[in-house]
Design an enzyme around this catalytic site. Structure first.
Site, PDB file in Angstrom:
ATOM      1  N   GLU A 177       0.904  -1.215  -0.027  1.00  0.00           N
ATOM      2  CA  GLU A 177       0.021   0.016  -0.023  1.00  0.00           C
ATOM      3  C   GLU A 177       1.085   1.319   0.009  1.00  0.00           C
ATOM      4  O   GLU A 177       1.292   1.662   0.911  1.00  0.00           O
ATOM      5  CB  GLU A 177      -1.029   0.033   1.287  1.00  0.00           C
ATOM      6  CG  GLU A 177      -2.071   0.865   1.101  1.00  0.00           C
ATOM      7  CD  GLU A 177      -1.828   2.107   1.433  1.00  0.00           C
ATOM      8  OE1 GLU A 177      -1.332   2.934   0.754  1.00  0.00           O
ATOM      9  OE2 GLU A 177      -2.724   2.695   2.426  1.00  0.00           O
ATOM     10  N   GLU A 222       4.474   8.550  -4.133  1.00  0.00           N
ATOM     11  CA  GLU A 222       5.251   8.104  -2.960  1.00  0.00           C
ATOM     12  C   GLU A 222       6.335   6.963  -3.757  1.00  0.00           C
ATOM     13  O   GLU A 222       6.979   6.322  -2.848  1.00  0.00           O
ATOM     14  CB  GLU A 222       4.327   7.574  -1.942  1.00  0.00           C
ATOM     15  CG  GLU A 222       3.833   8.515  -0.917  1.00  0.00           C
ATOM     16  CD  GLU A 222       2.758   8.102  -0.085  1.00  0.00           C
ATOM     17  OE1 GLU A 222       2.707   6.885   0.128  1.00  0.00           O
ATOM     18  OE2 GLU A 222       2.103   8.914   0.352  1.00  0.00           O
TER      19      GLU A 222
HETATM   20  N1  SAH Z   1       0.750  -1.119   4.939  1.00  0.00           N
HETATM   21  C1  SAH Z   1       0.216  -0.177   6.087  1.00  0.00           C
HETATM   22  C2  SAH Z   1       0.981   1.031   5.876  1.00  0.00           C
HETATM   23  C3  SAH Z   1       0.968   1.849   4.671  1.00  0.00           C
HETATM   24  S1  SAH Z   1       1.650   3.314   4.626  1.00  0.00           S
HETATM   25  C4  SAH Z   1      -1.336  -0.172   5.815  1.00  0.00           C
HETATM   26  O1  SAH Z   1      -1.750  -0.459   4.845  1.00  0.00           O
HETATM   27  O2  SAH Z   1      -1.945   0.261   6.942  1.00  0.00           O
HETATM   28  C5  SAH Z   1       3.309   3.069   3.712  1.00  0.00           C
HETATM   29  C6  SAH Z   1       4.285   2.847   4.405  1.00  0.00           C
HETATM   30  O3  SAH Z   1       5.356   2.139   3.587  1.00  0.00           O
HETATM   31  C7  SAH Z   1       5.079   3.733   5.254  1.00  0.00           C
HETATM   32  O4  SAH Z   1       5.175   3.550   6.615  1.00  0.00           O
HETATM   33  C8  SAH Z   1       6.381   4.130   4.556  1.00  0.00           C
HETATM   34  O5  SAH Z   1       7.119   4.414   5.504  1.00  0.00           O
HETATM   35  C9  SAH Z   1       6.753   2.582   3.885  1.00  0.00           C
HETATM   36  N2  SAH Z   1       7.250   2.691   2.886  1.00  0.00           N
HETATM   37  C10 SAH Z   1       7.256   3.328   1.663  1.00  0.00           C
HETATM   38  N3  SAH Z   1       8.057   2.980   0.505  1.00  0.00           N
HETATM   39  C11 SAH Z   1       8.650   1.839   1.061  1.00  0.00           C
HETATM   40  C12 SAH Z   1       9.660   0.966   0.650  1.00  0.00           C
HETATM   41  N4  SAH Z   1      10.323   1.013  -0.698  1.00  0.00           N
HETATM   42  N5  SAH Z   1      10.347   0.290   1.547  1.00  0.00           N
HETATM   43  C13 SAH Z   1      10.059  -0.027   2.886  1.00  0.00           C
HETATM   44  N6  SAH Z   1       8.940   0.793   3.281  1.00  0.00           N
HETATM   45  C14 SAH Z   1       8.363   1.861   2.516  1.00  0.00           C
END
Ligand code: SAH
Length: 686
Positions: free
Chosen positions: A144, A153
């Site tokens: 996500e 993002e």
């Molecule tokens: N999966 C959770 C949070 C989603 S928010 C849910 O669905 O509730 C997205 C998260 O991904 C954030 O905490 C951000 O720090 C992390 N993130 C984004 N890109 C990333 C990457 N390439 N590798 C590791 N973490 C990542």
């Protein structure tokens, strides 16, 4: 570890060095994060769970072990869903350390420690192999990583890398696919966020029309996305010129390419008009069949289905480089260009005799991201354009200027990139000294250099020579400063006014003459969710996250107000608006603090989520502008907010619910404006 961070104080303008612990940044990040909002997004959570269950079943049906890679696990939610759905093992990757730590705790608390391994790394750093972070490649990819623009993002490079190095060929992906939709519209309101309209000024010697310079007329603007709560945009504020069109899709179960590219669709307007804006949103299909769909479509697209409110995903407004008159039924090509992180749009007319191959060739030329050439788009954000285009507001300033200006006025303006000097000049001020900070000037026309002088210095460095040894008879400001985040940050005008005191004539007129801070207790329709604990999310205990957010909010002794544009976030007033502090710009900033205490009566039933605060500027006798409340319907308390400004929202730590108002209920407040630091501290009690 402590670090010193230098910053210009937005209110006082002084340079200060703050000693910050290393925790400061991450507390800020957690406190203002969207995790709570995501956990409250029921529609999203339910559909992810359905999609994950279906993917695990498909893998199991093939007789394989289900190995999940969850990139960006946050609280660990999606991995816990996968583990509950029967996945054999989950690798939960999270780059943000405090979140990875939280995920470990949450996973443990929910009893999944043996099934979920939290990896505190960026996914592109994750290794696979017997000694690696992952034992083997995964066959289910769950993520996500989307923002309102879908790819902002970094979802595309992350997927590209994951397919190359972290997952098996033919893996299941949840979501399976994302699709971006667009609709072409004409909207004076939204177009006013992109370009400056001519300004009409009624002067003594007839009406004058101020026209923006041509470099600004033709400027493509900036590539940054304009994301808004489109569901708050009434149908009367735009005309749809096309139906909803599918622009492009990304299949996440196949290798993904992040390199720049473009997509092009043919469309025929359903109505003639001026094509100005491309509205856009996306949906995600959680499974290949498309049966589990989570959509950001605005209210008019599927009027019958219930809308899920969310703030972490909204809708996008894209501005075409130029407005284009289009005819109903005419053949048009709309091109979406994108790089790794952003999208922009172009519209072309199909010319007679031209075939699609030629058209496609032409599109190659347009794969260039918009770059502002006129500087105005770098100086002003979209809301500021809207504000400057608001003729009602401009008329208030004209009315006030007319009251104070004389033909021999020597006028000094303190505001960033303001039209006031030009207006003052049109209205007959002999000499306008346009005084600005740093390099934020911009001329409305090219013919005023000899009339309007731009002084690029800080107020405390102003010298008599800058003013040709004249004394200022009229000091004006909107006030507006690009560094302001909260409404009272524009009090910088007062500090600047104080700094230039020695240059003011003894009978100087200051416009605005004063400002006042107003406050009202409200119940939000939805915004409360972003700061409200979640507890249990789809059966998983995420209280650790709630506690973490609470800790971060309380990190500073006094909780802080945060800026929100309330036209996008409806609320109901539970009290009358109340003026709580006034600031007299005719005098210098006092040495002592300005404080007030009092109580506001709750007049309506509802949940007191917080207080909203905003500034009003008293420009001259009987002329005021509000940056907050514009109107309120009294019976229901429905509020209309200034559409160009952010208001300050102070969320109460516990919600006060007044169901029956048998006894008069009141909220007491104490507000203190520290004139030294420029900070406003607040405390509220029931
Ligand atoms: N999966 C959770 C949070 C989603 S928010 C849910 O669905 O509730 C997205 C998260 O991904 C954030 O905490 C951000 O720090 C992390 N993130 C984004 N890109 C990333 C990457 N390439 N590798 C590791 N973490 C990542």
């Amino acid at each position: 570890m402590k670090t010193f961070c230098g910053r210009a104080n937005p209110t006082t303008g002084s340079m200060e060095w703050l000693e910050e612990g290393e925790d400061y940044d991450y507390h800020q990040e957690i406190a203002r994060s969207r995790y709570a909002d995501m956990l409250h997004d029921k529609d999203r959570n339910v559909k992810y769970y359905q999609g994950i269950r279906a993917a695990v079943s498909r893998v199991k049906e093939r007789g394989e072990k289900a190995i999940v890679l969850d990139i960006g696990t946050g609280t660990g939610l999606l991995s816990m869903m996968a583990a509950s759905a029967g996945a054999d093992f989950c690798y939960a990757v999270e780059v943000f350390k405090p979140m990875a730590n939280a995920a470990v705790k949450i996973v443990e608390k929910n009893g999944f420690s043996d099934k979920i391994k939290v990896i505190n790394k960026h996914s592109t750093e994750v290794t696979v192999g017997p000694d690696g972070d992952m034992q083997c490649r995964a066959n289910i990819l769950v993520t996500e990583l989307f923002d309102t623009e879908l790819i902002g993002e970094g979802a595309l490079p992350t997927y590209e890398h994951a397919h190359k190095y972290l997952v098996q060929e033919g893996c299941e992906a949840v979501p399976h696919r994302a699709t971006v939709y667009v609709q072409l519209v004409e909207s004076k309101r939204m177009w006013s966020w992109k370009k400056l309209f001519p300004v009409h000024v009624e002067a003594e010697d007839g009406e004058k029309i101020l026209v923006p310079p041509s470099e600004m007329e033709n400027c493509p603007g900036v590539p940054s996305v304009c994301d808004i709560q489109l569901n708050q945009m009434p149908l009367s504020d735009f005309t749809t010129l096309s139906g909803v069109v599918t622009m492009f899709s990304v299949d996440f179960s196949k290798p993904v390419q992040s390199a720049s590219t473009y997509y092009r669709v043919q469309l025929e307007p359903v109505k003639s008009g001026k094509a100005q804006i491309v509205l856009s949103w996306w949906d995600i299909d959680m499974d290949p069949s498309g049966m589990i769909n989570c959509t950001m479509a605005p209210y008019w697209v599927k009027p019958t289905s219930a809308l899920q409110w969310r703030d972490h995903w909204m809708q996008c407004v894209y501005f075409l480089p130029n407005e284009e008159p289009v005819l109903q039924g005419e053949k048009l090509y709309l091109t979406a260009c994108r790089d790794e992180y952003s999208v922009w749009y172009n519209l072309q007319k199909a010319r007679e005799g031209e075939n699609k191959a030629d058209e496609e060739h032409k599109a190659d030329v347009c794969v260039e991201s918009p770059v502002c050439r006129c500087r105005a788009h770098l100086l002003w954000n979209r809301a500021r354009f809207g504000e400057l285009n608001d003729q009602n507001r401009t008329h208030q300033y004209i009315k006030a200027l007319r009251k104070v200006l004389k033909t021999d006025s020597v006028c000094l303006c303190i505001s960033d990139g303001s039209l006031l000097p030009v207006l003052a000049h049109c209205l007959g001020a002999k000499q306008v000294q346009y005084f600005i900070l740093f390099f934020r000037s911009w001329h409305f026309t090219n013919h005023l250099e000899d009339k309007i002088k731009i002084i690029e210095t800080r107020p405390e460095l102003l010298k008599p020579s800058h003013l040709e040894d004249k004394k200022i008879s009229v000091l004006v400001g909107e006030p507006f400063f690009t560094t302001s985040l909260l409404p009272w940050h524009n009090l910088y005008f007062w500090y600047a006014r104080t700094a230039v005191s020695t240059h003011l004539a003894s009978n100087v007129t200051v416009l605005p003459q004063s400002a006042s801070l107003h406050m009202m207790i409200v119940e939000f329709q939805d915004l409360w969710r972003i700061r409200s604990p979640c507890g249990i999310c789809e059966g998983f205990d995420v209280q650790t996250m709630d506690d973490m957010i609470k800790d971060s909010l309380n990190f500073r002794e006094s909780r802080e107000a945060e800026p929100h544009p309330l036209w996008e976030y409806p609320c109901k007033s539970l009290s009358d608006p109340q003026e709580v502090l006034t600031f007299d710009f005719t005098k210098t900033v006092p040495q002592h603090c300005l404080s007030t205490e009092g109580s506001v009566k709750l007049l309506r039933k509802g949940k007191s989520h917080g207080a909203v605060l905003w500034m009003e500027y008293h420009l001259a006798a009987d002329v005021s502008v509000s940056t907050g409340l514009m109107q309120m319907s009294n019976e229901k308390g429905i509020c209309e907010w200034n559409p160009h400004c952010k208001q300050a929202v102070y969320f109460f730590s516990s919600v006060i619910e007044s169901e029956i108002l048998s006894e008069p209920t009141a909220v007491t407040y104490a507000i203190n404006f520290d004139t030294k630091t420029g900070e406003i501290a607040m405390d509220f009690k029931l």
